[in-house]
Design a protein around this motif. Sequence first.
Motif, short mmCIF file in Angstrom:
data_model
loop_
_atom_site.label_atom_id
_atom_site.label_comp_id
_atom_site.label_asym_id
_atom_site.label_seq_id
_atom_site.Cartn_x
_atom_site.Cartn_y
_atom_site.Cartn_z
N VAL B 99 0.87 -1.18 0.00
CA VAL B 99 0.00 0.00 0.00
C VAL B 99 0.90 1.23 0.00
CG1 VAL B 99 -1.77 1.29 1.24
CG2 VAL B 99 -1.82 -1.20 1.26
N SER B 100 0.67 2.11 -0.93
CA SER B 100 1.50 3.32 -1.04
C SER B 100 1.48 4.11 0.27
CB SER B 100 0.97 4.17 -2.19
OG SER B 100 1.66 5.38 -2.24
N GLY B 101 2.65 4.64 0.64
CA GLY B 101 2.72 5.48 1.84
C GLY B 101 3.09 4.73 3.11
N LEU B 102 3.37 3.44 2.99
CA LEU B 102 3.75 2.68 4.18
C LEU B 102 5.09 3.19 4.72
CD1 LEU B 102 2.98 -1.06 3.26
CD2 LEU B 102 1.72 0.41 4.84
N PRO B 103 5.21 3.34 6.05
CA PRO B 103 6.52 3.71 6.60
C PRO B 103 7.48 2.54 6.48
CG PRO B 103 4.94 3.27 8.37
CD PRO B 103 4.17 3.18 7.07
N PRO B 104 8.78 2.80 6.61
CA PRO B 104 9.77 1.73 6.43
C PRO B 104 9.53 0.51 7.31
CG PRO B 104 10.87 3.85 6.46
CD PRO B 104 9.43 4.13 6.77
N ASP B 105 9.12 0.72 8.56
CA ASP B 105 8.90 -0.43 9.43
C ASP B 105 7.79 -1.33 8.91
OD1 ASP B 105 6.32 0.52 11.28
OD2 ASP B 105 7.59 2.17 10.70
N LYS B 106 6.79 -0.73 8.27
CA LYS B 106 5.69 -1.54 7.71
C LYS B 106 6.13 -2.23 6.42
CE LYS B 106 1.94 -1.04 10.38
NZ LYS B 106 0.78 -0.19 10.15
N LEU B 107 7.06 -1.62 5.69
CA LEU B 107 7.60 -2.30 4.51
C LEU B 107 8.30 -3.59 4.95
CD1 LEU B 107 9.13 0.60 2.35
CD2 LEU B 107 6.99 -0.62 1.96
N VAL B 108 9.06 -3.49 6.04
CA VAL B 108 9.74 -4.68 6.56
C VAL B 108 8.70 -5.74 6.95
CG1 VAL B 108 11.25 -5.59 8.37
CG2 VAL B 108 11.72 -3.33 7.37
N SER B 109 7.61 -5.30 7.56
CA SER B 109 6.56 -6.25 7.97
C SER B 109 5.97 -6.99 6.77
CB SER B 109 5.44 -5.53 8.72
OG SER B 109 5.92 -4.96 9.90
N LEU B 110 5.89 -6.31 5.62
CA LEU B 110 5.38 -6.98 4.41
C LEU B 110 6.23 -8.20 4.06
CD1 LEU B 110 4.64 -4.21 1.73
CD2 LEU B 110 3.00 -5.50 3.09
N PHE B 111 7.55 -7.98 4.07
CA PHE B 111 8.44 -9.07 3.68
C PHE B 111 8.54 -10.13 4.78
CE2 PHE B 111 9.44 -5.65 0.84
CZ PHE B 111 9.50 -6.32 -0.37
N GLU B 112 8.40 -9.70 6.02
CA GLU B 112 8.35 -10.65 7.13
C GLU B 112 7.14 -11.58 6.93
OE1 GLU B 112 7.96 -8.74 10.91
OE2 GLU B 112 8.35 -10.56 12.04
N ALA B 113 6.01 -10.99 6.57
CA ALA B 113 4.79 -11.79 6.33
C ALA B 113 4.96 -12.70 5.12
CB ALA B 113 3.59 -10.87 6.15
N LEU B 114 5.64 -12.19 4.10
CA LEU B 114 5.85 -13.00 2.89
C LEU B 114 6.65 -14.26 3.21
CD1 LEU B 114 5.70 -13.24 -0.23
CD2 LEU B 114 7.85 -11.99 -0.31
N TYR B 115 7.78 -14.09 3.91
CA TYR B 115 8.64 -15.23 4.21
C TYR B 115 8.03 -16.12 5.30
CZ TYR B 115 12.37 -13.87 1.08
OH TYR B 115 13.09 -13.60 -0.05
N ALA B 116 7.14 -15.55 6.12
CA ALA B 116 6.51 -16.35 7.17
C ALA B 116 5.66 -17.47 6.58
CB ALA B 116 5.67 -15.47 8.08
#
Lengths: 99, 196
Positions: B99-116
């Motif tokens: 989602v556009s506008g995500l802060p960096p910490d939420k970008l990390v959470s995206l990839f954390e969820a992907l690899y999870a």
Amino acid sequence: MLFDRLLARKPADPEVLYARGEVYRLRGDKDDLPRALDDLSRAAGAQKPPAETFRSLGLVQRQLGNAQAAAEAFDRYLALDPHAPDAGLLRSYLSDLKS
Amino acid sequence: MKRLFALLLAALLAACTTIAKVEGDQVVNDKLVVKVPAAWNKVTDPWEHEPYDIWTQEGIPLDHLRLWAGVQSGQPLVAKPTVLFRAPGEKDPRYPTFVSGLPPDKLVSLFEALYANEGEVKITRVDPTVFAGEKGVRFEFTLARRADDLVLKGVGWAAEHHHELYAATFAAPRLTFFSKLLPMAEAVVKTAHIKG
């Protein structure tokens, strides 16, 4: 539901409040941010909350545009865990919040 | 048994994919340009158009470098499940959506969820960085993969440009392969720039 049951037994349990608040923060649906703020603020005010409570509280306050409250929470988190995995990112947030 | 199942799935998937050597200048999704000093192997599934390129040195079961370019707001990071490393009976994976506008910490959470989707993920370091010429985030993680009990180390870079996500992740077994191959992945990533 599990969190609600646990909190019904022990309403001020900082670990459960932190966990539920973090779930709200990460889910980020409508109305989740105020719920996260409420849980995390209560956890932060309890005795011996997990250090990560202040990280999550800072992130929520930052998202809400409350710069001073966010900076205070990040300061507290980094004081409790100066070598936290995300210390580098949070120090950059702090720098922006205080500038 | 789990290892055998993973190998059989790998063999089945391999039958559907094509592998081509890539080196020199490469363009991902017509938007992200990288220079590839040492050759990588690009793996392509002809049946699916993923929003990323996936490259490997030793083979996908071991290592991968994924490059996302121009992921639009509301678009998931993957188009189809990564079945290769799922244990039998596992639920369908959840696809994190940018989602556009995500802060960096939420970008990390995206990839954390992907690899999870593949196993237990632990984020071990997060720092601000510049990726593809944009302010972004660099993160390190470990992945304890369920299907074969292998522990991988990974690094990711992510940034937003004009409401689109640009990112890269590299992961390999923490013993030997990660330290051997990471410099090759970093050599590619540091050349990344957005086209135009």
